[in-house]
Design an enzyme around this catalytic site. Structure first.
Site, mmCIF file in Angstrom:
data_model
loop_
_atom_site.group_PDB
_atom_site.id
_atom_site.type_symbol
_atom_site.label_atom_id
_atom_site.label_comp_id
_atom_site.label_asym_id
_atom_site.label_seq_id
_atom_site.Cartn_x
_atom_site.Cartn_y
_atom_site.Cartn_z
ATOM 1 N N ASN A 11 6.713 -4.651 -1.458
ATOM 2 C CA ASN A 11 5.506 -5.530 -1.603
ATOM 3 C C ASN A 11 4.882 -4.870 -2.903
ATOM 4 O O ASN A 11 4.322 -3.668 -2.639
ATOM 5 C CB ASN A 11 4.862 -5.756 -0.275
ATOM 6 C CG ASN A 11 3.484 -6.486 -0.540
ATOM 7 O OD1 ASN A 11 2.860 -6.200 -1.604
ATOM 8 N ND2 ASN A 11 3.089 -7.317 0.462
ATOM 9 N N HIS A 14 -0.226 -4.029 -4.293
ATOM 10 C CA HIS A 14 -1.381 -3.024 -4.805
ATOM 11 C C HIS A 14 -1.078 -2.282 -5.978
ATOM 12 O O HIS A 14 -2.077 -1.549 -6.396
ATOM 13 C CB HIS A 14 -1.203 -2.146 -3.226
ATOM 14 C CG HIS A 14 -1.968 -2.783 -2.130
ATOM 15 N ND1 HIS A 14 -3.130 -3.363 -2.155
ATOM 16 C CD2 HIS A 14 -1.197 -2.829 -0.905
ATOM 17 C CE1 HIS A 14 -3.191 -3.954 -1.093
ATOM 18 N NE2 HIS A 14 -2.018 -3.735 -0.229
ATOM 19 N N HIS A 47 1.798 -11.337 -2.334
ATOM 20 C CA HIS A 47 0.876 -12.483 -1.506
ATOM 21 C C HIS A 47 -0.089 -12.799 -2.607
ATOM 22 O O HIS A 47 -0.925 -11.956 -3.067
ATOM 23 C CB HIS A 47 0.277 -11.360 -0.494
ATOM 24 C CG HIS A 47 -0.691 -12.151 0.479
ATOM 25 N ND1 HIS A 47 -1.295 -11.521 1.509
ATOM 26 C CD2 HIS A 47 -1.097 -13.446 0.325
ATOM 27 C CE1 HIS A 47 -1.999 -12.567 2.171
ATOM 28 N NE2 HIS A 47 -1.878 -13.665 1.423
ATOM 29 N N ARG A 49 -3.185 -14.278 -2.820
ATOM 30 C CA ARG A 49 -4.335 -14.626 -1.917
ATOM 31 C C ARG A 49 -5.201 -15.542 -2.430
ATOM 32 O O ARG A 49 -5.287 -15.751 -3.648
ATOM 33 C CB ARG A 49 -5.287 -13.289 -1.596
ATOM 34 C CG ARG A 49 -4.234 -12.111 -0.738
ATOM 35 C CD ARG A 49 -5.386 -11.127 -0.276
ATOM 36 N NE ARG A 49 -6.215 -11.532 0.953
ATOM 37 C CZ ARG A 49 -5.776 -11.246 2.195
ATOM 38 N NH1 ARG A 49 -5.016 -10.285 2.282
ATOM 39 N NH2 ARG A 49 -6.890 -11.718 3.020
ATOM 40 N N ARG A 53 -7.531 -11.402 -5.042
ATOM 41 C CA ARG A 53 -7.947 -9.906 -5.231
ATOM 42 C C ARG A 53 -6.961 -9.226 -5.885
ATOM 43 O O ARG A 53 -7.378 -8.035 -6.222
ATOM 44 C CB ARG A 53 -8.518 -9.560 -3.806
ATOM 45 C CG ARG A 53 -7.574 -9.297 -2.665
ATOM 46 C CD ARG A 53 -7.902 -8.781 -1.585
ATOM 47 N NE ARG A 53 -8.921 -9.634 -0.888
ATOM 48 C CZ ARG A 53 -8.937 -9.398 0.640
ATOM 49 N NH1 ARG A 53 -8.621 -8.479 1.142
ATOM 50 N NH2 ARG A 53 -9.674 -10.314 1.060
ATOM 51 N N HIS A 54 -5.677 -9.391 -5.735
ATOM 52 C CA HIS A 54 -4.778 -8.463 -6.103
ATOM 53 C C HIS A 54 -3.765 -9.318 -7.091
ATOM 54 O O HIS A 54 -3.791 -9.448 -8.227
ATOM 55 C CB HIS A 54 -3.938 -7.566 -5.149
ATOM 56 C CG HIS A 54 -3.767 -7.993 -4.004
ATOM 57 N ND1 HIS A 54 -2.739 -9.169 -3.667
ATOM 58 C CD2 HIS A 54 -3.862 -7.510 -2.651
ATOM 59 C CE1 HIS A 54 -2.646 -9.472 -2.362
ATOM 60 N NE2 HIS A 54 -3.197 -8.285 -1.781
ATOM 61 N N GLU A 74 4.151 -14.773 -0.468
ATOM 62 C CA GLU A 74 3.171 -14.902 0.874
ATOM 63 C C GLU A 74 2.152 -15.553 0.338
ATOM 64 O O GLU A 74 1.693 -15.382 -0.569
ATOM 65 C CB GLU A 74 2.958 -13.290 1.263
ATOM 66 C CG GLU A 74 3.872 -12.495 1.947
ATOM 67 C CD GLU A 74 3.307 -11.258 2.376
ATOM 68 O OE1 GLU A 74 2.117 -11.218 2.414
ATOM 69 O OE2 GLU A 74 3.748 -10.317 2.876
ATOM 70 N N THR A 104 -7.117 -6.421 4.965
ATOM 71 C CA THR A 104 -5.522 -6.988 5.043
ATOM 72 C C THR A 104 -5.131 -7.998 5.993
ATOM 73 O O THR A 104 -6.053 -8.571 6.595
ATOM 74 C CB THR A 104 -4.571 -5.582 5.075
ATOM 75 O OG1 THR A 104 -3.232 -5.947 4.763
ATOM 76 C CG2 THR A 104 -4.963 -4.992 6.264
ATOM 77 N N THR A 105 -4.030 -8.320 5.869
ATOM 78 C CA THR A 105 -3.625 -9.450 6.849
ATOM 79 C C THR A 105 -3.662 -8.877 8.413
ATOM 80 O O THR A 105 -2.820 -8.045 8.807
ATOM 81 C CB THR A 105 -2.420 -10.018 6.578
ATOM 82 O OG1 THR A 105 -2.027 -10.246 5.094
ATOM 83 C CG2 THR A 105 -2.003 -11.077 7.373
ATOM 84 N N GLU A 155 8.414 -13.228 10.638
ATOM 85 C CA GLU A 155 8.471 -11.645 10.441
ATOM 86 C C GLU A 155 7.316 -11.147 11.446
ATOM 87 O O GLU A 155 6.198 -11.754 11.614
ATOM 88 C CB GLU A 155 7.740 -11.369 8.975
ATOM 89 C CG GLU A 155 7.344 -10.256 8.601
ATOM 90 C CD GLU A 155 7.199 -9.828 7.110
ATOM 91 O OE1 GLU A 155 7.892 -10.709 6.374
ATOM 92 O OE2 GLU A 155 6.573 -8.826 6.777
ATOM 93 N N HIS A 198 4.269 -4.416 7.842
ATOM 94 C CA HIS A 198 2.945 -4.233 7.748
ATOM 95 C C HIS A 198 2.650 -2.680 8.178
ATOM 96 O O HIS A 198 2.923 -2.563 9.444
ATOM 97 C CB HIS A 198 1.973 -5.267 8.445
ATOM 98 C CG HIS A 198 0.531 -5.540 8.244
ATOM 99 N ND1 HIS A 198 -0.319 -4.208 8.232
ATOM 100 C CD2 HIS A 198 0.138 -6.312 7.156
ATOM 101 C CE1 HIS A 198 -1.424 -4.858 7.615
ATOM 102 N NE2 HIS A 198 -1.213 -5.766 6.697
ATOM 103 N N GLY A 199 1.992 -1.971 7.540
ATOM 104 C CA GLY A 199 1.471 -0.679 7.784
ATOM 105 C C GLY A 199 2.865 0.315 7.834
ATOM 106 O O GLY A 199 2.358 1.509 8.303
ATOM 107 N N GLY A 220 4.992 -2.275 1.723
ATOM 108 C CA GLY A 220 4.060 -2.111 0.342
ATOM 109 C C GLY A 220 3.010 -1.035 0.252
ATOM 110 O O GLY A 220 3.292 0.032 -0.474
HETATM 111 N N1 PXP Z 1 4.539 -8.409 5.432
HETATM 112 C C1 PXP Z 1 3.636 -9.294 5.482
HETATM 113 C C2 PXP Z 1 3.632 -10.523 6.019
HETATM 114 C C3 PXP Z 1 2.110 -8.885 4.803
HETATM 115 O O1 PXP Z 1 1.126 -9.732 4.766
HETATM 116 C C4 PXP Z 1 2.111 -7.423 4.281
HETATM 117 C C5 PXP Z 1 0.883 -7.163 3.661
HETATM 118 O O2 PXP Z 1 0.655 -7.798 2.475
HETATM 119 C C6 PXP Z 1 3.424 -6.579 4.465
HETATM 120 C C7 PXP Z 1 4.430 -7.073 5.020
HETATM 121 C C8 PXP Z 1 3.399 -5.370 3.915
HETATM 122 O O3 PXP Z 1 2.376 -4.424 4.436
HETATM 123 P P1 PXP Z 1 2.235 -3.174 3.938
HETATM 124 O O4 PXP Z 1 1.484 -3.383 2.423
HETATM 125 O O5 PXP Z 1 1.007 -2.590 4.895
HETATM 126 O O6 PXP Z 1 3.315 -2.125 3.915
#
Ligand code: PXP
Length: 248
Positions: A11, A14, A47, A49, A53-54, A74, A104-105, A155, A198-199, A220
């Site tokens: 991702n 950022h 993504h 948005r 914002r990004h 996304e 964030t999401t 996901e 995510h994370g 990401g």
């Molecule tokens: N998967 C989804 C659906 C997300 O919305 C995000 C964050 O945009 C990620 C994965 C990646 O998360 P991270 O940036 O925390 O690795």
């Protein structure tokens, strides 16, 4: 049984965050995406948005033109985003919840309560040839609803698992990992393809990568941050190595 090599979706949101901190054109997320492809990413995630914002509309145009690997687009379930997705027809569309004020999401999509609307929302995307993925918590009710509306992919949101780890709440982390484990198997049993993200970091990726039903991780923020120290290619290379080790 494991379903084989785990895919890594990188991702690049950022990279755009850093660019937008100053306006202008640098660093370029499309360049980062091309480098990620060369460094072993199996796909690129971005993504768009609602508040831009990004990632920008022009970034999506640039990614669609430049990528040699699949784009996972996304987006929130809004009419505007649906129009954009139908114009670009990306390989995959991942529907995520979006609140303007969040950093964030934060949670998974509430599919069960919005089943009818979401079923109608994703139908044209599928007809246009995009694989539709729904970003949800490890919750059986939501997985069943995602299956009923015709999604091909879910996901699983690994944010809570990663947050508990970072906060040192290891019992809660392990409970969440158990939920992810059980729900990955449950979704797979329904015939859904299972992704997660995510994370995730070098510290948290392996227990998730080891879940045999999971076919793709989307990562990401940590990778873009780690790229400051290692460079993007090496940051991705180390994540790939950890994923493969966990899978072996
Ligand atoms: N998967 C989804 C659906 C997300 O919305 C995000 C964050 O945009 C990620 C994965 C990646 O998360 P991270 O940036 O925390 O690795």
């Amino acid at each position: 049984m494991s379903k084989g090599k785990l895919r890594l979706g990188v991702n690049i949101d950022h990279v755009a965050t850093v660019r937008n901190a100053r306006g202008g054109a640098y660093p370029d997320p499309v360049r980062a995406a091309r480098l990620a492809e060369e460094a072993g990413a199996d796909g690129i995630t971005a993504h768009l948005r609602e508040d831009r914002r990004h990632i920008s509309d022009a970034d999506i145009e640039g990614l669609m033109a430049a990528l040699t690997k699949p784009l996972n687009f996304e987006m929130a379930a809004t009419e505007e985003m649906q129009r954009i997705a139908l114009r670009h027809k990306p390989h995959a569309v991942c529907i995520v919840p979006e609140k303007r004020e969040e950093r964030t999401t934060e949670g998974g999509l509430e599919v069960a309560r919005e089943e009818n609307r979401l079923a109608h929302f994703i139908a044209p995307l599928r007809e246009a040839g995009s694989r539709v993925s729904i970003f949800i918590a490890a919750d059986q009710r939501q997985i069943e609803a995602a299956h009923r509306i015709g999604a091909e992919v879910i996901e699983l949101h690994t944010g809570a698992y990663c947050d508990y780890h970072a906060e040192g709440k290891f019992a809660e982390r392990d409970d969440e990992l158990k939920r992810l484990t059980d729900m990955a198997a449950f979704a797979d049993g329904l015939g859904l393809e299972v992704h997660a993200g995510h994370g995730l970091t070098y510290e948290t990726v392996q227990p998730v990568a080891a879940l045999p039903q999971i076919m793709e991780l989307n990562i990401g923020h940590f990778l873009i941050g780690e790229a400051i120290f290692l460079g993007l290619a090496d940051a991705i290379g180390e994540m790939r190595r950890l994923m493969d080790e966990a899978r072996a």
